[in-house]
Design a protein around this motif. Structure first.
Motif, PDB file in Angstrom:
ATOM      1  N   LEU A   1       0.928  -0.788   0.311  1.00  0.00           N
ATOM      2  CA  LEU A   1      -0.211  -0.477  -0.308  1.00  0.00           C
ATOM      3  C   LEU A   1       0.851   1.499  -0.301  1.00  0.00           C
ATOM      4  N   LEU A  56      -2.694  -7.335   9.221  1.00  0.00           N
ATOM      5  CA  LEU A  56      -2.906  -8.646   8.068  1.00  0.00           C
ATOM      6  C   LEU A  56      -2.694  -9.898   8.707  1.00  0.00           C
ATOM      7  N   GLU A  89      -5.686 -10.331  10.720  1.00  0.00           N
ATOM      8  CA  GLU A  89      -6.937 -11.025  10.321  1.00  0.00           C
ATOM      9  C   GLU A  89      -6.743 -12.902  10.345  1.00  0.00           C
ATOM     10  N   GLY A 103     -13.541  -7.245   3.715  1.00  0.00           N
ATOM     11  CA  GLY A 103     -12.390  -5.935   4.406  1.00  0.00           C
ATOM     12  C   GLY A 103     -11.639  -6.969   4.157  1.00  0.00           C
ATOM     13  N   LEU A 104     -10.864  -8.036   4.865  1.00  0.00           N
ATOM     14  CA  LEU A 104     -10.280  -8.054   5.468  1.00  0.00           C
ATOM     15  C   LEU A 104      -8.991  -8.527   4.601  1.00  0.00           C
ATOM     16  N   PRO A 105      -7.600  -7.528   5.675  1.00  0.00           N
ATOM     17  CA  PRO A 105      -6.309  -7.820   4.592  1.00  0.00           C
ATOM     18  C   PRO A 105      -5.816  -9.243   4.279  1.00  0.00           C
ATOM     19  N   PHE A 144      -9.646  -5.371   0.675  1.00  0.00           N
ATOM     20  CA  PHE A 144      -9.376  -3.839   2.426  1.00  0.00           C
ATOM     21  C   PHE A 144      -8.618  -2.906   1.975  1.00  0.00           C
ATOM     22  N   VAL A 145      -8.081  -3.586   0.530  1.00  0.00           N
ATOM     23  CA  VAL A 145      -7.100  -1.892   0.105  1.00  0.00           C
ATOM     24  C   VAL A 145      -8.349  -0.931  -0.087  1.00  0.00           C
ATOM     25  N   LYS A 162     -10.982  -0.335   0.985  1.00  0.00           N
ATOM     26  CA  LYS A 162     -11.596   0.155   2.474  1.00  0.00           C
ATOM     27  C   LYS A 162     -10.343   0.645   3.076  1.00  0.00           C
ATOM     28  N   TRP A 163      -9.518   0.363   2.998  1.00  0.00           N
ATOM     29  CA  TRP A 163      -8.128   1.194   3.536  1.00  0.00           C
ATOM     30  C   TRP A 163      -7.970   2.177   2.545  1.00  0.00           C
TER      31      TRP A 163
END
Lengths: 505, 499, 472, 311
Positions: free
Chosen positions: B68, B137, B140, C380-382, C387-388, C390-391
């Motif tokens: 990211l 990460l 989760e 939206g779990l990474p 997830f990205v 939502k992030w």
């Protein structure tokens, strides 16, 4: 021995004891060996439990004497006191279990207090873990009381004795012997090692401790008279004797620096003396309750009693004399009451001794089996060791000699004779104790039971949620929404959205 | 990219790949599955050992993958992560052994071991995560990988527990993610560094930082079973014994505790924590959890539930240790991370053995087990003694450091908390031990003869014996270079010498 | 541009050919999807290497001709369309005999792909209308493939779709009537030069598109239609068809609305998005039918799109554009996987209620795994694509404290999505029902259902380049 | 106030009345009849406005085809559903309210917005008309400037057919063929076809074109088919399919052809750009095939049967 630190826990350090501690180690070892020998032939059931507890407790006891660091000491101490639980409950009977429960509760409590105390000491010494380094650190009231409580619960002087008259009778005889001879001494040893003599706060507290000593001495002896079980009587005698031992310790703490070594020796002599005679007596009591006492057994039984009452020729006379002498030299020299109290103490001890003897005679049954010879041997060794203590402890001999002077004989003799008279009068003078006074039940058992009920509660089951009532309505609404009302709803929403937005923007 | 930077990846892969392969295996391929499992474990242990000596010598293991903006996916082997990696790898070995024995002949083993390996990979990845985003990460992933294990039995109770587990952990994960996003929006996600990276923001954003801290701790607190968020843990007890052992000793609860360590030391840093005055609340919370967990454990009649509440209490020791911000206390907390893991896994192994061999689930059914299953009982006793913090066990060492750390850091009341908790521990463990050893054998619900030579199947017996020995060794040999204590000291040395 | 053009025309040709040569329809269309996937990839490569391009259809001047624009965004969407289509086509090919899928599926789906690709490329208001019509009709026809039971849902879909088209057309007519431009960039210039009150036009267009995209509160047709359709069709509808109008909404609002109106509009999107998240999630949680649940999940998930759109308009931050389109991509992949897997399980286990899935983790582990994995992205779990997205949505939000109330909404939406996904997953782990010994479902369809789910998790690791493409 | 005005006013009023009557009619059959009449009147209105092609288309589609469609739908209704069961008052009311509100807003906006294009494409379109291959602007827009839209519209029609085919219809009630109608249809057919091709041809220069022509063609075919004078037209016949696809195919082929002709390796391809010399021919071709396709598609939409012969 610094390599131990990198091998064992941090600060770990053990050393072969020297000086007074060596003697302490010696008699402890002897006691354990003799008790082991005695148990070897007399313990016939639940051997695994017995022997594992026995050996662990022994290791712990010896370890704490060897330890030069706090953690090592604590390890030995905890190992000893917790393993002894197995000895206490060995018989598995109700009384033993009750006694064991009380013992364990107090042992754990004591461990925790001790843990806190040791921690605070180490913290006061800036994290130094060697016991010798702790001596320089000043005491705080909290630390001192924690130490006194923590070790006192093991040492069993009044009023921390409550477990002792329960646990000692419950355990098998050799176990009681080590419990009373070696293990409660470990508590005292801890006090000795961890409370630096000459500390300012300690000196302030000493008078109160003195009160504690004498209360313990009298209380133990008097309570013993109310009981009719030999081992209970012996246990109370231990309570009483621990009072004297604490006195010796107090004298050590209060003694001037040049006399301190002598005071330390006296403490150890007293401990050794008491350990030997009390374990011999416990073996005797145990033997008397399960085996036939042979004639020479009576001799072996009498001698410790003689020593207990500090009659001349015995080690008791020597150490008592030393105690008196020391009392006259320290800061308590001008407390005129003290020699008198000691004399009363001697009288009460003598009463206890007569009581014990009477009980033994009374309860002896010649029909029981013969004591195995190994057991007899170990018992004999203990008696002989006690008997010969002034001979192999040459430093004790001056005191022993002084006690053999006529004045000493007189001072030791008349309380015993007076006690004989008193006891005879009490037993045969038509003034028996009321039955309700005899064999009083300790309130501590009640407290222990209450405590147990605190942590063994039955949890109550939670009520299940009532089934939701709104499901049906939801289903009906859904059906209406998706079947009848969908199109009108959608179109009106569409139009409404447009209108609303147009009006709002 | 050299070997050093790939090593963390290989460590994660060494359980991930076998796990994925195991998924595809048919149910009856027992030998192949076992080979894969154990092979994975051994490879992992070798790699971890390699990394261990490297980190000790000061080598850096750093792997980065763009992920990211402002925060790559980073695996970084430092001393702290290695603590957790070592713990999970070693306990994975024993648990695998145990699980093979435990599940012998039961259905869906491939699935079980697959998820099991995934779970370990997630744990190890979490330990090796180099920044907050990678941590989130794996955090989760861990939730997802453990869920199938919790509901493995597929019964109504286990499904209920699974739902509850998910409700808690997913919510926690989302809150954690919110917190991480908040921090990320302020600074990006730089590499975890001793002393934290938030001090430049202190002047301007102290309110946001506090909010972030609350969010992060809430999110992590779910797995670490901090007080109001612990509800999933006792429920999750319906899982098979190896799972509860793994959940409670290594993977899940420790992930939370480990995360708290990371957040306190490597994200916020000691200075920021002190200036924001965040330590007190955390210490209070941890203390409350310790006492509450012990208190609830007392009231449980079910063995595994009692152990679970005990976990609630014990894991907070770790939190407590790091929250006090003193080096000694930190050593205590960190070393308890390992010690509690080994002790609790022993207890759960034994509980599993009792259940499997004699059908015992309730504490009152334990009477006289000591003579029928002596080795398991000894292991249990040692574990319990460790939990109480009796000397010669690992528990004593961590308790000692925690308590002296508390005095050192100026929290004398924490000492009282520790003592009370120890007393309560004794109150709920000693009666169990008493029943095991001192009472005559009662009516065991379902006694089985699992082995002719041993008290139970050898694969069930060996793991608790190993871990019990470890408990004693870690307690007695705490001063050696190999001990968790020395390693914790090394970590603390590195964490506290940042400026 | 050539590749993009080919990617539009190839499915069109395939559809026509498939209608003529019906015996080979399946293979033809399948091949065309594969090739168009390659073409879309090439188009993306072209854009990334040579920069955006545009084309006037017929080569006429702007205003007269329809304009196509190929930039990173449209190339990505083109790729998404091709990818989903090829996945769905492969899935359908692998199991269409068992599923009883009519042969009409093939030309219809090819037409759908062509229309959607054209929509993503075009920037012409009227051409959009035509593609929208095409899209709607193709979708209705596809829903009808289920036969009689889908009739009611399809008819409602058709009616509302037509109403929506009319709304849109009306709006376009108003705009065209005043400005005389259909070309969006030109129109934007014209509007900025001479702003008049074009609110009604914009609202009509918005309402129409919202109805088409099934954005709350105009989503009512969606659950029934998507649930009634055959599984591959549901996948297409949920993954792609609703994204077309969403894309148009984005284009129109970002280009045609002035800054003032954009803020007003943003409130609409923020509010409806929040409601969609909560209400859609709740409905998904409460429904007893599996496909309805997945369909409601689409309603809820589109809420994120609305939020991103609203935030983009409100705060004019490019991060939200990234969020919007990463969400679109991730949702497309995840929903494809979910629908394919759920459909496959329904087919094999027989039954459309959620309770059918009891024990599915044992009977059909791969398909169930696909649902769970795709569900992870929906939650939206990474490190999933969801997830990205939502992030990206959350990050800038922290900087704007006046919109703090969106955080609990997103939190609630996430938790609700977790709740309904795991409701299914937990059921699947129920082992009350033993497996029949002869039960051995085909593996290929399950793998194909799993594939997009895996892709969406890989998306996260490509997010760096994705973000840079969408960031411009 | 000329007669024209009165005629137009009457027509407008009639239209409104017919619309209302259609909505309010209680019998479905009556409503359909009224609707057909409405369509015819509307065609008249277109004619009055000068849009003959629209008028024709409206007559063909609005009145003819839709009427036929509605009648055949009516014939398939189950008997029990005799009187109209409209929506309830509750459902009608909000719709009514909203419709009136939206009409008001629309009116207001039209009032506000002068529909005077700020920028008209007309000059540009006229300028380019010469190079578009046709003379009529509408045709140029439909088949050249925005040919892509038209192609897609053809596809829309195709999709409508495909979708309709998928709806399984119940068997139609037996229709009695009315002898008079059979005669009429025979006479009508050539006329309609002729008109259709005229409209188509006219598209090059004047209003007209494929859609209108196709609609007329379809009307003729439907009438024939309904009177049973035409063999069944089935989608499964390959030639039917080919004809239906003819429009799209012609479009595509023309597009591909011009792509090939316009190909320049260095430049981006030009889609739907007719090469100038071929433009007229191509447009004509496309129109022709589109007319056939539309006609057939509309026919099948109305009279297509899903039940297949021998199936």
């Amino acid at each position: 021995m610094t390599e131990l630190q990198t091998l064992l826990w941090p600060g770990a350090d053990f050393a072969v004891p020297e000086g007074p501690v060596a003697l302490w180690f010696g008699f402890t070892l002897l006691l354990w060996l003799c008790a082991g020998l005695y148990s070897f032939s007399t313990i016939n059931q639940r051997k695994v439990l017995y022997w594992s507890s026995f050996s662990l407790a022994m290791v712990g006891n010896l370890l704490l004497l060897l330890a030069q660091d706090v953690l090592g000491f604590y390890l030995g101490f905890a190992l000893m006191s917790l393993s002894a639980y197995g000895l206490v409950i060995h018989s598995g009977k109700g009384a033993a279990r009750r006694a064991g429960r009380l013992y364990l509760q107090l042992a754990i409590f004591g461990e925790l207090l001790l843990f806190a105390a040791l921690l605070l000491r180490v913290d006061a010494a800036d994290g130094a873990l060697a016991i010798s380094d702790l001596q320089a650190a000043a005491l705080t009231p909290l630390t001192l009381s924690l130490l006194l409580l923590g070790f006192g619960l093991k040492a069993g002087f009044f009023p921390l004795h409550i477990w002792l008259p329960q646990a000692h009778p419950a355990a098998p005889a050799p176990a009681s012997a080590v419990l009373s001879g070696a293990m409660i001494k470990a508590g005292l040893f801890g006090l000795w090692q961890f409370i630096p003599a000459g500390d300012g706060l300690l000196l302030l507290w000493l008078p109160w401790l003195l009160v504690l000593c004498f209360s313990s001495a009298f209380f133990g002896a008097l309570l013993a008279l109310l009981h009719r079980k030999t081992k209970v009587v012996l246990a109370y005698s231990s309570v009483s004797q621990m009072g004297y031992l604490l006195l010796a310790l107090v004298l050590y703490w209060s003694s001037p620096a040049d006399y301190q070594a002598q005071a330390a020796w006296l403490l150890v002599w007293y401990a050794c003396h008491h350990a030997l005679l009390k374990s011999a007596l416990f073996l005797a009591a145990g033997t008397a309750s399960s085996y036939r006492l042979q004639s020479w057994h009576w001799l072996a039984l009498l001698w410790p009693l003689v020593s207990l009452t500090a009659l001349p020729l015995s080690s008791g006379a020597a150490v008592k004399y030393g105690l008196k002498q020391e009392l006259g030299q320290g800061i308590f020299a001008n407390w005129s009451l003290l020699p008198g109290l000691l004399t009363i103490g001697a009288l009460s001890t003598a009463l206890l001794a007569w009581h014990l003897l009477a009980l033994l005679r009374e309860q002896h049954q010649p029909t029981k089996p013969k004591l195995p010879s190994t057991a007899s041997f170990s018992w004999l060794v203990l008696v002989l060791a006690s008997l010969s203590m002034p001979w192999w402890l040459t430093q004790l001999q001056p005191l022993w000699w002084q006690a053999l002077q006529p004045a000493g004989i007189l001072a030791a003799g008349w309380p015993v004779l007076l006690a004989a008279g008193l006891y005879w009068w009490w037993q045969h003078g038509g003034r028996p104790l009321p039955a309700s006074w005899q064999d009083p039940v300790s309130p501590a058992l009640g407290w222990s039971l209450w405590l147990k009920s605190c942590y063994q509660t039955q949890s109550s089951r939670q009520q299940a949620w009532p089934p939701p009532q709104w499901r049906k309505q939801e289903r009906r609404a859904n059906r209406w929404l998706t079947q009848q009302a969908l199109l009108p709803l959608a179109s009106s929403t569409l139009l409404a959205v447009i209108l609303l937005l147009w009006l709002l923007s | 990219m050299d070997w050093n930077s790939w090593l963390p990846v290989f460590i994660v892969l060494s359980s991930l790949l076998p796990g994925l392969l195991i998924f595809s295996l048919a149910e009856h391929r027992f030998a192949l599955r076992t080979t894969l499992n154990l092979g994975g474990v051994l490879v992992k242990l070798l790699l971890v050992a390699w990394m261990w000596q490297g980190v000790k010598a000061g080598e850096d293991y750093y792997f980065e993958l763009p992920f990211l903006p402002g925060g790559s996916f980073i695996l970084h082997g430092d001393a702290l992560s290695l603590q957790f990696v070592l713990l999970s790898s070693v306990l994975w070995l024993v648990t695998t052994l145990y699980a093979i024995g435990y599940l012998e002949g039961s259905p869906l083993r491939s699935r079980f071991f697959g998820y099991f390996s995934l779970c370990v990979s997630a744990t190890v990845g979490l330990a090796l995560s180099g920044n907050l985003i990678s941590f989130v990460l794996f955090y989760e992933l861990l939730t997802l990988a453990t869920f199938p294990l919790v509901v493995h039995r597929g019964t109504v109770e286990s499904l209920r527990a699974g739902r509850r587990y998910l409700a808690y952990t997913i919510s926690g994960g989302v809150v954690l993610m919110l917190g991480a996003a908040l921090l990320h929006s302020l600074t990006g996600s730089p590499v975890f560094m001793p002393g934290g990276y938030l001090s430049p923001l202190l002047a301007e954003h102290s309110g946001l930082l506090m909010l972030a801290f609350v969010l992060l701790i809430t999110g992590l607190g779910v797995k670490a079973a901090l007080l109001p968020l612990h509800g999933w843990l006792p429920e999750a007890m319906v899982a098979p014994a190896p799972v509860s052992a793994l959940l409670h000793a290594v993977a899940v609860v420790k992930a939370g505790a480990f995360g708290i360590v990371r957040v306190v030391y490597d994200v916020f840093g000691v200075d920021v924590m002190q200036q924001l005055d965040l330590t007190w609340p955390l210490v209070m919370l941890a203390s409350a959890t310790i006492l509450y967990g012990s208190w609830r454990a007392l009231q449980q009649q079910d063995l595994k539930r009692r152990l679970a509440y005990s976990t609630v209490s014990q894991v907070s020791y770790v939190t407590l240790g790091v929250a006090m911000l003193g080096p000694v206390a930190a050593v205590g907390g960190l070393v308890h991370l390992v010690h509690q893991g080994v002790m609790k896994i022993t207890l759960f192994f034994c509980a599993g053995n009792f259940a499997e061999t004699l059908g015992i689930h309730k504490i009152r059914e334990l009477n006289g087990v000591g003579r029928r299953m002596p080795l398991s009982s000894i292991a249990f006793t040692l574990g319990a003694c460790g939990m109480i913090g009796l000397p010669a066990t690992a528990g004593m060492i961590s308790k000692w450091y925690l308590a002296s750390g508390a005095l050192d850091a100026g929290y004398p009341l924490v000492l009282l908390v520790l003592l009370t908790s120890s007393a309560l521990n004794a109150m709920y463990f000693l009666p169990v031990i008493y029943r095991i050893w001192c009472l005559p054998a009662g009516d065991w619900p379902a006694p089985k003869q699992l082995s002719r030579r041993f008290e139970t199947h050898w694969m069930l017996l060996l793991p608790p014996v190993i871990t019990a020995v470890l408990i004693v060794l870690m307690g007695l040999l705490a001063g050696t270079d190999l001990s968790p204590l020395s390693w914790s000291k090394l970590i603390v040395e590195r964490e506290f010498s940042y400026d | 541009m050539n590749f993009a053009l080919a990617a539009v025309l190839l499915p069109l040709l395939a559809a026509v050919l498939a209608l003529c040569w019906r015996r080979q329809a399946a293979r033809l269309v399948w091949l065309s999807t594969l090739f168009s996937l390659l073409l879309a990839l090439a188009a993306l490569w072209q854009v990334v290497t040579f920069g955006p391009a545009s084309m006037q259809l017929g080569g006429w001047q702007t205003g007269l001709a329809i304009r196509w624009q190929l930039n990173e965004l449209s190339a990505l969407l083109l790729l998404m369309t091709a990818l989903i289509h090829s996945l769905v086509a492969s899935y359908s090919l692998s199991q269409w005999r068992d599923a009883g899928l009519s042969a009409d599926f093939w030309p219809l789906s090819a037409l759908l792909q062509s229309a959607l690709s054209s929509l993503f490329l075009s920037v012409d208001l009227f051409n959009w209308y035509v593609t929208l019509e095409l899209l709607g009709l193709a979708a209705v026809a596809l829903v009808l493939l289920s036969g009689k039971k889908a009739l009611q849902a399809a008819m409602r879909y058709l009616l509302l779709s037509l109403a929506a088209s009319l709304c849109y057309l009306l709006g376009v007519a108003l705009l065209y009537g005043h400005y005389g431009w259909l070309d969006v960039p030109q129109l934007a210039v014209a509007i900025s030069e001479e702003p008049v009150d074009h609110r009604l036009a914009l609202w009509l267009i918005t309402a129409g598109l919202m109805l088409k995209a099934a954005l709350w509160p105009l989503h009512v047709w969606l659950p029934a239609a998507h649930a009634a359709a055959p599984a591959p069709v549901s996948a297409l509808l949920s993954a792609l068809v609703v994204k077309g109008p969403l894309f148009m909404l984005y284009m129109i609002w970002s280009q045609l609305a002035g800054p003032e109106l954009a803020v007003t509009g943003s409130w609409l999107f923020l509010l409806t998005g929040s409601m969609a998240l909560v209400v859609g999630g709740w409905s998904a949680l409460r429904t007893p039918y599996a496909k309805v649940m997945v369909a409601y999940s689409t309603v809820a998930q589109l809420g994120y799109g609305l939020l991103a759109l609203g935030l983009m308009l409100h705060l004019t931050d490019p991060a939200f554009t990234q969020a919007l389109f990463i969400f679109v991509l991730a949702h497309a992949l995840a929903k494809t996987s979910t629908f394919l897997a759920v459909g496959e399980m329904q087919l094999r286990l027989g039954g459309k209620r959620l309770s059918t899935f009891r024990g599915a983790s044992q009977t059909m582990p791969l398909a169930m795994f696909a649902v769970a994995v795709a569900g992870g992205s929906l939650i939206g779990l990474p490190p999933s694509g969801g997830f990205v997205a939502k992030w990206q949505l959350l990050l800038p939000l922290w900087q704007h404290s006046q919109l703090w109330w969106l955080l609990p909404v997103i939190l609630a939406g996430t938790l609700l999505s977790a709740a309904y996904i795991f409701r299914l997953v937990v059921l699947a782990f129920n082992r009350a029902k033993p497996v029949r010994p002869d039960f051995a479902p085909a593996l290929l369809p399950q793998w194909l259902a799993l594939l997009p789910a895996l892709l969406v998790w890989m998306l996260a690791f490509a997010s760096g380049s994705l973000l840079s493409w969408l960031g411009g | 106030m000329s007669g024209d005005f009165w005629f137009d006013a009457l027509l407008g009023l009639l239209l409104l009345l017919l619309a209302l009557a259609t909505i309010l009619a209680r019998q479905l059959a009556a409503a359909v009849m009224l609707y057909v009449v409405f369509g015819l009147m509307l065609a008249l209105a277109w004619a009055r406005l000068g849009a003959a092609d629209l008028a024709l288309a409206e007559a063909a589609i609005g009145a003819g085809l839709t009427g036929a469609l509605l009648f055949s739908a009516l014939a398939r209704q189950p008997k029990s559903l005799a009187p109209a069961q409209g929506a309830g008052r509750v459902e009608r009311l909000p719709a009514l309210l909203l419709c009136s509100a939206i009409s008001a807003v629309l009116g207001w906006t039209l009032w506000q917005l002068p529909l005077q294009p700020q920028h008209s494409q007309l000059p540009a379109a006229l300028e380019q008309l010469g190079s578009s291959g046709t003379e009529h602007l509408v045709t140029a827009v439909l088949l050249n400037f925005r040919a892509w839209d038209t192609l897609l519209e053809l596809l829309v029609l195709l999709l409508a057919l495909l979708g309709t085919r998928l709806v399984a219809a119940p068997e139609p009630a037996a229709l009695q063929h009315w002898p008079l109608a059979r005669q009429w249809s025979k006479r009508l057919l050539p006329l309609l076809v002729l008109v259709a091709f005229f409209v188509l041809w006219r598209g090059a220069t004047a209003p007209g074109g494929a859609f209108q022509a196709g609609a007329l063609l379809a009307a003729a075919l439907v009438v024939l088919r309904l009177n049973g004078q035409l063999p069944a037209l089935r989608f499964d016949f390959w030639w039917v399919r080919a004809l239906i696809l003819a429009g799209v195919l012609a479009f595509l082929l023309a597009g591909l052809l011009s792509l090939w002709l316009n190909w320049q390796p260095e430049q981006a391809a030009q889609w739907l750009r007719w090469p100038l010399p071929l433009a007229k021919g191509l447009i004509l071709l496309i129109e022709l095939s589109a007319t056939l396709a539309i006609g057939l598609t509309l026919t099948l939409l109305v009279v297509g049967e899903r039940k297949e012969l021998g199936a």
